[in-house]
Design a protein around this motif. Structure first.
Motif, PDB file in Angstrom:
ATOM      1  N   ALA A   1       4.014   5.846   8.210  1.00  0.00           N
ATOM      2  CA  ALA A   1       3.537   4.530   8.633  1.00  0.00           C
ATOM      3  C   ALA A   1       3.993   4.239  10.063  1.00  0.00           C
ATOM      4  O   ALA A   1       3.232   3.703  10.878  1.00  0.00           O
TER       5      ALA A   1
ATOM      6  N   VAL B   1       7.097   8.377   3.601  1.00  0.00           N
ATOM      7  CA  VAL B   1       6.019   7.385   3.645  1.00  0.00           C
ATOM      8  C   VAL B   1       6.243   6.425   4.825  1.00  0.00           C
ATOM      9  O   VAL B   1       5.332   6.163   5.619  1.00  0.00           O
TER      10      VAL B   1
ATOM     11  N   SER C   1       4.543   4.040  -4.612  1.00  0.00           N
ATOM     12  CA  SER C   1       5.393   5.230  -4.702  1.00  0.00           C
ATOM     13  C   SER C   1       6.805   4.863  -5.119  1.00  0.00           C
ATOM     14  O   SER C   1       7.751   5.564  -4.811  1.00  0.00           O
TER      15      SER C   1
ATOM     16  N   LEU D   1       0.811  -1.223   0.000  1.00  0.00           N
ATOM     17  CA  LEU D   1       0.000   0.000   0.000  1.00  0.00           C
ATOM     18  C   LEU D   1       0.841   1.269   0.000  1.00  0.00           C
ATOM     19  O   LEU D   1       0.379   2.315  -0.446  1.00  0.00           O
ATOM     20  N   GLY D   2       2.061   1.200   0.541  1.00  0.00           N
ATOM     21  CA  GLY D   2       2.846   2.424   0.671  1.00  0.00           C
ATOM     22  C   GLY D   2       4.025   2.506  -0.269  1.00  0.00           C
ATOM     23  O   GLY D   2       4.238   3.520  -0.930  1.00  0.00           O
TER      24      GLY D   2
END
Lengths: 310, 327
Positions: free
Chosen positions: A116, A112, A101, A96-97
């Motif tokens: 998190a 990021v 990216s 997801l992160g």
């Protein structure tokens, strides 16, 4: 002058603490080599692994004391689930992160993982509150006497298991197909891809592996030091410093760096000032960065530095 | 004389007018204080945005200079009897100076190392403030910091503080916009795009980076001084890494390379935090953790989806969506 017993004691506790830094640094190196990302939520995995294992194996107050967990499962089962939880979160973070990216700048990717890390810290705080928790030591019994210094049984566990984890990780990288694929995609991503190795999958495996490794570190150390919700960030920073000391991409260097960091920190805290324990870490970092990187490594390890944006 | 009414100028006039009118419209002291906080955070975010967005240098320890300004102001005015206005100016100047000196070794580093070094700087700063109890008051903080007074006029009420902080904020904004639209700003953008290319065209990249870092530190120092004089109490936890990360969040929301976005970022974070604390958290029976979770996810999500910030990135997305709709 400190006595030799005192020195031995400080060095022993330094090695114990340093083992944890070494494991976390190994996680950093694994992720960095495969994906080029510095994952600042690495320390958070250690915290989550430890808290899950503690919750499953002993009595714990949850959700602002509104819930009591007293499952008292056997420790190996609890530890395994703790590791699995961290691996799951690591995989989610990657999918997801990091994966979306992957074309962004290194700075964006660091941010990021910091985001998190903060979110995970908040979730831990939500579930377990601010109370410190300690995992029951793996084996009962009196501590050992080593040259006048006290060596607790858990410290022996910490050092022994660190050796086991590190050795099995190296065997994994050296002899298994997945390990070889991971090494290939960190040595030359382009060529690895041509050989049919999917870099996305390798990144996912690297994140899962590192998260599990950090969780193990957290679980092993939880009986020695109390675990609190806010330890993750500092563990990440220490692991990263150890990684830099080891030369950024070198797993052996990271382990050595972690141990040296633990010992130096312990000696400095014991002999100079305990209040400045964490400051010594960064003093070491600054020396390593400015003296070594600016000087003789630049030529030899130019490639590693280039990847770090230098 | 012909007055140029470009859309931007009109927007600035409306903005300044709104700032000036706010205390007459809003009578609630708590709300006024929130606006004051937004002003303080705007000053901090503008500096960070210059360093990160324009010069492209990771700075994850910006709260260091915020704290430095606060402690310098506190020490000078509460312990050494320096007039409060002089202490505030000293806070700005000394923070900039210290930023410059610390920047010399730090900006020899790049990328991950730079991020790490700035984080480390923040950790060391907080440790010193915690441990040097005799000078700083230690973990329990520094109390009885006198409010700013200039020629007998004391800035002691919420409205006066609001006016003071926003006057400073507007000055900082004007200064930063000036820099960005000058040769320095163009040089910074060139460094961000390609340092090698900029250097080969005669831009001394390192010197520009240092100067902009010092400038950001100076803005932060003034904000810190004003904060100390507004609250009268400071403690190390107000300036720790989490605050630095919060500032990065504000800069990221506003778009890292956007001066006007800084206000938007600061306002979003301050108001969202207030909303979460006062409305959501209480309803769910929670305290501070919800705020942490929301901001953590927010920071990660913005960096993944809209790395240019909500304003710039959002506009871009909107434009893309519109061209796609036309096709």
């Amino acid at each position: 002058m400190p006595s030799s017993e005192q020195l031995a004691q400080l060095i022993l506790s330094g090695i114990t603490q340093g083992s944890i830094y070494a494991l976390i640094a190994l996680g950093f190196v694994t992720i960095y080599n495969v994906t080029g990302v510095i994952n600042f939520s690495q320390g958070e995995f250690a915290v989550i692994g430890a808290f899950v294992a503690i919750t499953l194996s002993q009595k714990v107050l949850l959700w602002h004391g509104q819930m009591t967990a007293s499952l008292e499962w056997p420790l190996p089962v609890a530890a395994l689930i703790g590791v699995a939880a961290a691996v799951l979160i690591g995989v989610l973070l990657y999918r997801l992160g990091i994966q979306p990216s992957r074309n962004a700048s290194p700075l964006s990717q660091i941010v990021v993982t910091i985001g998190a890390s903060i979110a995970l810290r908040g979730l831990v705080l939500l579930a377990w509150g601010t109370d410190p928790y300690r995992l029951t030591p793996f084996t009962e019994g009196p501590p050992f006497d080593l040259m006048g210094a006290i060596l607790t049984r858990q410290s022996v566990w910490v050092m022994g298991l660190t050796v086991v984890f590190v050795v099995s990780l190296f065997l994994f990288f050296k002899y298994t197909l997945i390990g070889k694929a991971l090494r290939a995609s960190s040595a030359n991503p382009g060529a690895a891809r041509l050989m049919g190795i999917n870099p996305q999958w390798m990144g996912l495996i690297a994140f899962a592996l590192s998260a599990g490794l950090s969780a193990l570190a957290g679980i092993v150390v939880a009986p020695v030091t109390f675990m609190t919700f806010d330890r993750g960030l500092m563990l990440s920073l220490k692991g990263f410093v150890a990684m830099i000391m080891g030369g950024l991409t070198d797993p052996v260097g990271a382990v050595v760096g972690g141990l040296i960091l633990g010992v130096v920190e312990s000696l400095a805290a014991g002999l100079i000032s305990s209040g400045y324990r964490d400051a010594f870490t960064f003093a070491i970092l600054v020396v390593v960065l400015l003296v070594r990187l600016g000087g003789f490594i630049k030529g030899r390890k130019g490639e590693a530095l280039e990847r770090a944006g230098l | 004389m012909k007055i140029n009414f470009s859309p931007e100028r009109i927007a600035v006039i409306i903005f300044v007018g709104a700032i000036a009118a706010a205390p007459f419209v809003i009578q609630n002291n708590y709300q006024i204080f929130m606006l004051t906080l937004i002003g303080l955070y705007t000053m901090l975010t503008v500096g960070l945005s210059l360093v990160m967005g324009y010069a492209g240098q990771a700075s994850l320890g910006h709260a260091t200079f915020y704290g430095l300004g606060a402690y310098i102001t506190a020490l000078l005015s509460a312990r050494m009897g320096v007039p409060s206005w002089a202490a505030l100016i000293a806070a700005g100047v000394l923070s900039a100076l210290i930023g410059y000196v610390l920047g010399v070794p730090i900006f020899r580093l790049r990328g991950h190392y730079l991020a790490m070094a700035t984080l480390g700087l923040n950790v060391i700063f907080v440790l010193i403030m915690k441990n040097e109890v005799a000078v700083t008051g230690g973990p329990s903080g520094f109390t009885d910091i006198p409010p700013l007074s200039v020629g007998g006029f004391v800035f002691d009420s919420d409205v006066k503080l609001y006016a003071l902080v926003w006057a400073a904020t507007l000055a900082v904004l004007a200064h930063a916009l000036n820099i960005v639209n000058s040769r320095v700003g163009r040089a910074l953008r060139a460094i961000h795009t390609s340092e090698v290319a900029a250097e080969s065209l005669g831009v001394d990249a390192n010197s520009f980076k240092l100067k902009v870092f010092a400038l950001g530190a100076g803005y932060a120092g003034i904000a810190g001084g004003l904060y100390a004089q507004a609250i009268h109490f400071i403690s190390p936890s107000s300036f720790d890494i989490l605050v630095s990360i919060e500032l990065v969040t504000m800069a990221a929301i506003g778009g890292l390379a956007s001066i006007w976005g800084s206000i938007f970022g600061a306002a979003t974070v301050v108001l969202l935090a207030q909303f979460i604390r006062d409305k959501l958290a209480e309803g769910l029976g929670l305290t501070g953790e919800l705020e942490i979770i929301v901001f953590g996810f927010l920071l990660a999500i913005i960096m993944v989806l809209l790395p240019e910030g909500l304003t710039t990135g959002g506009l871009k997305l909107f434009r893309e969506w519109r061209t796609r709709a036309k096709q």
